[in-house]
Design an enzyme around this catalytic site. Sequence first.
Site, PDB file in Angstrom:
ATOM      1  N   LYS A   1       5.354  -8.857   3.637  1.00  0.00           N
ATOM      2  CA  LYS A   1       5.026  -8.582   2.232  1.00  0.00           C
ATOM      3  C   LYS A   1       6.109  -7.761   1.535  1.00  0.00           C
ATOM      4  O   LYS A   1       5.816  -6.890   0.715  1.00  0.00           O
ATOM      5  CB  LYS A   1       3.680  -7.864   2.101  1.00  0.00           C
ATOM      6  CG  LYS A   1       2.480  -8.646   2.602  1.00  0.00           C
ATOM      7  CD  LYS A   1       1.204  -7.891   2.298  1.00  0.00           C
ATOM      8  CE  LYS A   1      -0.015  -8.610   2.815  1.00  0.00           C
ATOM      9  NZ  LYS A   1      -1.262  -7.889   2.520  1.00  0.00           N
TER      10      LYS A   1
ATOM     11  N   LYS B   1      -9.201 -10.917  -1.879  1.00  0.00           N
ATOM     12  CA  LYS B   1      -7.908 -11.378  -1.376  1.00  0.00           C
ATOM     13  C   LYS B   1      -6.888 -10.244  -1.466  1.00  0.00           C
ATOM     14  O   LYS B   1      -7.023  -9.326  -2.278  1.00  0.00           O
ATOM     15  CB  LYS B   1      -7.427 -12.582  -2.192  1.00  0.00           C
ATOM     16  CG  LYS B   1      -8.352 -13.799  -2.121  1.00  0.00           C
ATOM     17  CD  LYS B   1      -8.264 -14.483  -0.772  1.00  0.00           C
ATOM     18  CE  LYS B   1      -9.079 -15.762  -0.731  1.00  0.00           C
ATOM     19  NZ  LYS B   1     -10.505 -15.537  -0.508  1.00  0.00           N
ATOM     20  N   ASP B   2      -5.849 -10.338  -0.639  1.00  0.00           N
ATOM     21  CA  ASP B   2      -4.800  -9.323  -0.618  1.00  0.00           C
ATOM     22  C   ASP B   2      -4.221  -9.103  -2.011  1.00  0.00           C
ATOM     23  O   ASP B   2      -4.035 -10.055  -2.767  1.00  0.00           O
ATOM     24  CB  ASP B   2      -3.670  -9.755   0.322  1.00  0.00           C
ATOM     25  CG  ASP B   2      -4.161  -9.971   1.741  1.00  0.00           C
ATOM     26  OD1 ASP B   2      -4.763 -11.033   1.991  1.00  0.00           O
ATOM     27  OD2 ASP B   2      -3.949  -9.094   2.579  1.00  0.00           O
ATOM     28  N   ARG B   3      -3.928  -7.854  -2.313  1.00  0.00           N
ATOM     29  CA  ARG B   3      -3.315  -7.567  -3.613  1.00  0.00           C
ATOM     30  C   ARG B   3      -1.832  -7.935  -3.604  1.00  0.00           C
ATOM     31  O   ARG B   3      -1.373  -8.679  -4.469  1.00  0.00           O
ATOM     32  CB  ARG B   3      -3.473  -6.082  -3.969  1.00  0.00           C
ATOM     33  CG  ARG B   3      -2.736  -5.757  -5.260  1.00  0.00           C
ATOM     34  CD  ARG B   3      -2.945  -4.361  -5.771  1.00  0.00           C
ATOM     35  NE  ARG B   3      -2.165  -4.212  -7.000  1.00  0.00           N
ATOM     36  CZ  ARG B   3      -2.346  -3.246  -7.868  1.00  0.00           C
ATOM     37  NH1 ARG B   3      -3.272  -2.338  -7.670  1.00  0.00           N
ATOM     38  NH2 ARG B   3      -1.592  -3.170  -8.946  1.00  0.00           N
TER      39      ARG B   3
ATOM     40  N   LYS C   1      -3.237 -15.568  -8.575  1.00  0.00           N
ATOM     41  CA  LYS C   1      -2.924 -14.197  -8.969  1.00  0.00           C
ATOM     42  C   LYS C   1      -1.795 -13.647  -8.100  1.00  0.00           C
ATOM     43  O   LYS C   1      -1.708 -13.943  -6.905  1.00  0.00           O
ATOM     44  CB  LYS C   1      -4.157 -13.305  -8.900  1.00  0.00           C
ATOM     45  CG  LYS C   1      -4.765 -13.117  -7.527  1.00  0.00           C
ATOM     46  CD  LYS C   1      -6.006 -12.239  -7.588  1.00  0.00           C
ATOM     47  CE  LYS C   1      -6.524 -11.896  -6.195  1.00  0.00           C
ATOM     48  NZ  LYS C   1      -5.602 -11.101  -5.381  1.00  0.00           N
TER      49      LYS C   1
END
Length: 335
Positions: A17, A75-77, A46
Amino acid sequence: MELAYLHTRPEQYARLKAECADFIVKENLGYEMSGDGEFVAVKVRKTDCNTLFVGEKLAQFVGISERNMGYAGLKDRKAVTEQWFCLHMPGQPTPDFRSFQLEGVDILEVTRHHRKIRTGSLEGNHFEILLRGAKETDELNVRLNNIKQCGFPNYFTEQRFGRDGHNLTQALRWAQGEINVKDRKKRSFYLSAARSEVFNLVVSERIALQLAQQVLRGDMLQLQGSHSWFQADEKEDLNALQARLEQQDILLTAPLIGEQNPPATDIENQLVEQHQALLTLMAKERMKAARRPMLMQAQALQWAFVAEGLKLAFYLPAGSYATALVREVVNVQED
């Protein structure tokens, strides 16, 4: 305490990430939208956005309460994610979302559906992940092939426990009677963190003892593709069960503790008994005991080495964590 690795600790380090586009998640609900009904269904992409924040903004845009907005899962930011939201708008026309503007959010599809999208009502997620800095080596290719063949520990990872393990810390304080938790959401988060910790400890111990792929007397076994399970009791032939395990017809499970936890293997029983305060809390809160597979198989696992690092693509059923798989591939470097 560090959790055990199924395929030994990775040799390489890589960044996860580093950019949002390095972690792509596409939700699979397991069903199609009906095209009509009381709910407006909105599919969004998003980037670097919190699921709840996006849902709240969608509800505000159409003029309804946040209570009338739903989604299948958080969901993951720090990622690029695609997921569905639903907005309860009975008897109202479908809004025009062309004027909806929110940084990092694109509207991909708008339709209707006949029922609410509820939390947990999804089959799984597709992942595309770039591990920056990973290099192609024989060791890493062997490791990836082993993960493809044998799976990875189905651990709950950091997001389950909150920032710096806050949810687990609070759960333990609650269990010891140091705090009282009235907020419903916090109660749920803390109880989930506590169950996840015990599950992880049981799985880690089985791996450390090299027994995570061996059926033991007392094991709770889950039928592949279902949530039904049975016990490897005295009536069962362990050799026959081992053959079924190797054919992936059945799965070994570990506990999600609750009230009335059934006795299992001696290893599990001893570990669970060490957490009496948590067991008492679970009984008090009427949490139902459940089971979860110890190991998970990534479906359609593919990989490719590129200039930036290692690209992974795979599918996981709902409730399993991509970061648990990544943990077996590389050591993640902190930015």
